[in-house]
Design a protein around this motif. Structure first.
Motif, PDB file in Angstrom:
ATOM      1  N   ALA A  18      57.659 -14.360  11.394  1.00  0.00           N
ATOM      2  CA  ALA A  18      57.955 -14.978  12.690  1.00  0.00           C
ATOM      3  C   ALA A  18      59.163 -14.298  13.320  1.00  0.00           C
ATOM      4  O   ALA A  18      59.936 -13.619  12.647  1.00  0.00           O
ATOM      5  CB  ALA A  18      58.232 -16.460  12.509  1.00  0.00           C
ATOM      6  N   ALA A  19      59.309 -14.502  14.624  1.00  0.00           N
ATOM      7  CA  ALA A  19      60.489 -13.980  15.318  1.00  0.00           C
ATOM      8  C   ALA A  19      61.713 -14.714  14.790  1.00  0.00           C
ATOM      9  O   ALA A  19      61.666 -15.906  14.519  1.00  0.00           O
ATOM     10  CB  ALA A  19      60.344 -14.192  16.822  1.00  0.00           C
ATOM     11  N   GLY A  20      62.802 -13.957  14.653  1.00  0.00           N
ATOM     12  CA  GLY A  20      64.025 -14.577  14.147  1.00  0.00           C
ATOM     13  C   GLY A  20      65.252 -13.864  14.683  1.00  0.00           C
ATOM     14  O   GLY A  20      65.776 -12.981  14.035  1.00  0.00           O
ATOM     15  N   GLY A  21      65.673 -14.212  15.852  1.00  0.00           N
ATOM     16  CA  GLY A  21      66.831 -13.542  16.431  1.00  0.00           C
ATOM     17  C   GLY A  21      66.474 -12.147  16.910  1.00  0.00           C
ATOM     18  O   GLY A  21      65.523 -11.971  17.652  1.00  0.00           O
ATOM     19  N   ASP A  22      67.199 -11.148  16.428  1.00  0.00           N
ATOM     20  CA  ASP A  22      66.983  -9.765  16.869  1.00  0.00           C
ATOM     21  C   ASP A  22      65.834  -9.065  16.160  1.00  0.00           C
ATOM     22  O   ASP A  22      65.348  -8.044  16.635  1.00  0.00           O
ATOM     23  CB  ASP A  22      68.263  -8.947  16.664  1.00  0.00           C
ATOM     24  N   ILE A  23      65.445  -9.561  14.996  1.00  0.00           N
ATOM     25  CA  ILE A  23      64.353  -8.948  14.231  1.00  0.00           C
ATOM     26  C   ILE A  23      63.392 -10.030  13.764  1.00  0.00           C
ATOM     27  O   ILE A  23      63.682 -11.224  13.856  1.00  0.00           O
ATOM     28  CB  ILE A  23      64.883  -8.149  13.008  1.00  0.00           C
ATOM     29  N   PHE A  24      62.249  -9.614  13.257  1.00  0.00           N
ATOM     30  CA  PHE A  24      61.316 -10.566  12.674  1.00  0.00           C
ATOM     31  C   PHE A  24      61.797 -10.931  11.283  1.00  0.00           C
ATOM     32  O   PHE A  24      62.541 -10.185  10.648  1.00  0.00           O
ATOM     33  CB  PHE A  24      59.907  -9.978  12.625  1.00  0.00           C
ATOM     34  N   VAL A  25      61.361 -12.088  10.800  1.00  0.00           N
ATOM     35  CA  VAL A  25      61.743 -12.543   9.469  1.00  0.00           C
ATOM     36  C   VAL A  25      60.495 -12.964   8.701  1.00  0.00           C
ATOM     37  O   VAL A  25      59.482 -13.351   9.295  1.00  0.00           O
ATOM     38  CB  VAL A  25      62.744 -13.716   9.516  1.00  0.00           C
ATOM     39  N   ILE A  26      60.598 -12.887   7.384  1.00  0.00           N
ATOM     40  CA  ILE A  26      59.505 -13.300   6.514  1.00  0.00           C
ATOM     41  C   ILE A  26      59.951 -14.528   5.742  1.00  0.00           C
ATOM     42  O   ILE A  26      61.005 -14.532   5.103  1.00  0.00           O
ATOM     43  CB  ILE A  26      59.120 -12.167   5.538  1.00  0.00           C
ATOM     44  N   ASP A  27      59.146 -15.570   5.783  1.00  0.00           N
ATOM     45  CA  ASP A  27      59.409 -16.792   5.023  1.00  0.00           C
ATOM     46  C   ASP A  27      59.041 -16.504   3.567  1.00  0.00           C
ATOM     47  O   ASP A  27      57.858 -16.373   3.226  1.00  0.00           O
ATOM     48  CB  ASP A  27      58.568 -17.932   5.584  1.00  0.00           C
ATOM     49  N   ALA A  28      60.047 -16.389   2.704  1.00  0.00           N
ATOM     50  CA  ALA A  28      59.824 -16.040   1.299  1.00  0.00           C
ATOM     51  C   ALA A  28      58.959 -17.080   0.582  1.00  0.00           C
ATOM     52  O   ALA A  28      58.267 -16.745  -0.379  1.00  0.00           O
ATOM     53  CB  ALA A  28      61.154 -15.885   0.586  1.00  0.00           C
TER      54      ALA A  28
END
Length: 64
Positions: free
Chosen positions: A25-35
Motif C-alpha cells: 500500500a501507499a505509505g508516505g513517500d514510498i510504498f510499504v509492505i505489511d509484513a
C-alpha cells in the motif's frame, strides 16, 4: 519471511496489483509492505512477484 520496500522506491505502483495477498500500500513517500500479510508469494508463485516487476530493485528481505 516477508519483504520490505526501501527508500529507492520510485512509487511507480507496478508492485501493488502483483501482490496476491494485497500486502502493498501507499505509505508516505514510498510504498510499504505489511509484513503480517506478506508471504513472498509462497503458495501462489515460485518467486515474489513484486520483486519481479520492480524497476529499481527496491524490494528486499525484511531482515535487510
Amino acid at each position: 519471511m516477508a519483504l520490505k520496500i526501501i527508500d529507492d522506491c520510485i512509487t511507480c505502483d507496478v508492485c501493488v496489483p502483483e501482490c496476491p495477498n494485497e500486502a502493498i500500500a501507499a505509505g508516505g513517500d514510498i510504498f510499504v509492505i505489511d509484513a503480517g500479510k506478506c508471504t513472498e508469494c509462497e503458495g501462489h508463485y515460485d518467486t515474489p512477484q513484486c520483486k519481479e516487476v520492480c524497476p529499481v530493485d527496491a524490494i528486499v528481505p525484511l531482515a535487510a
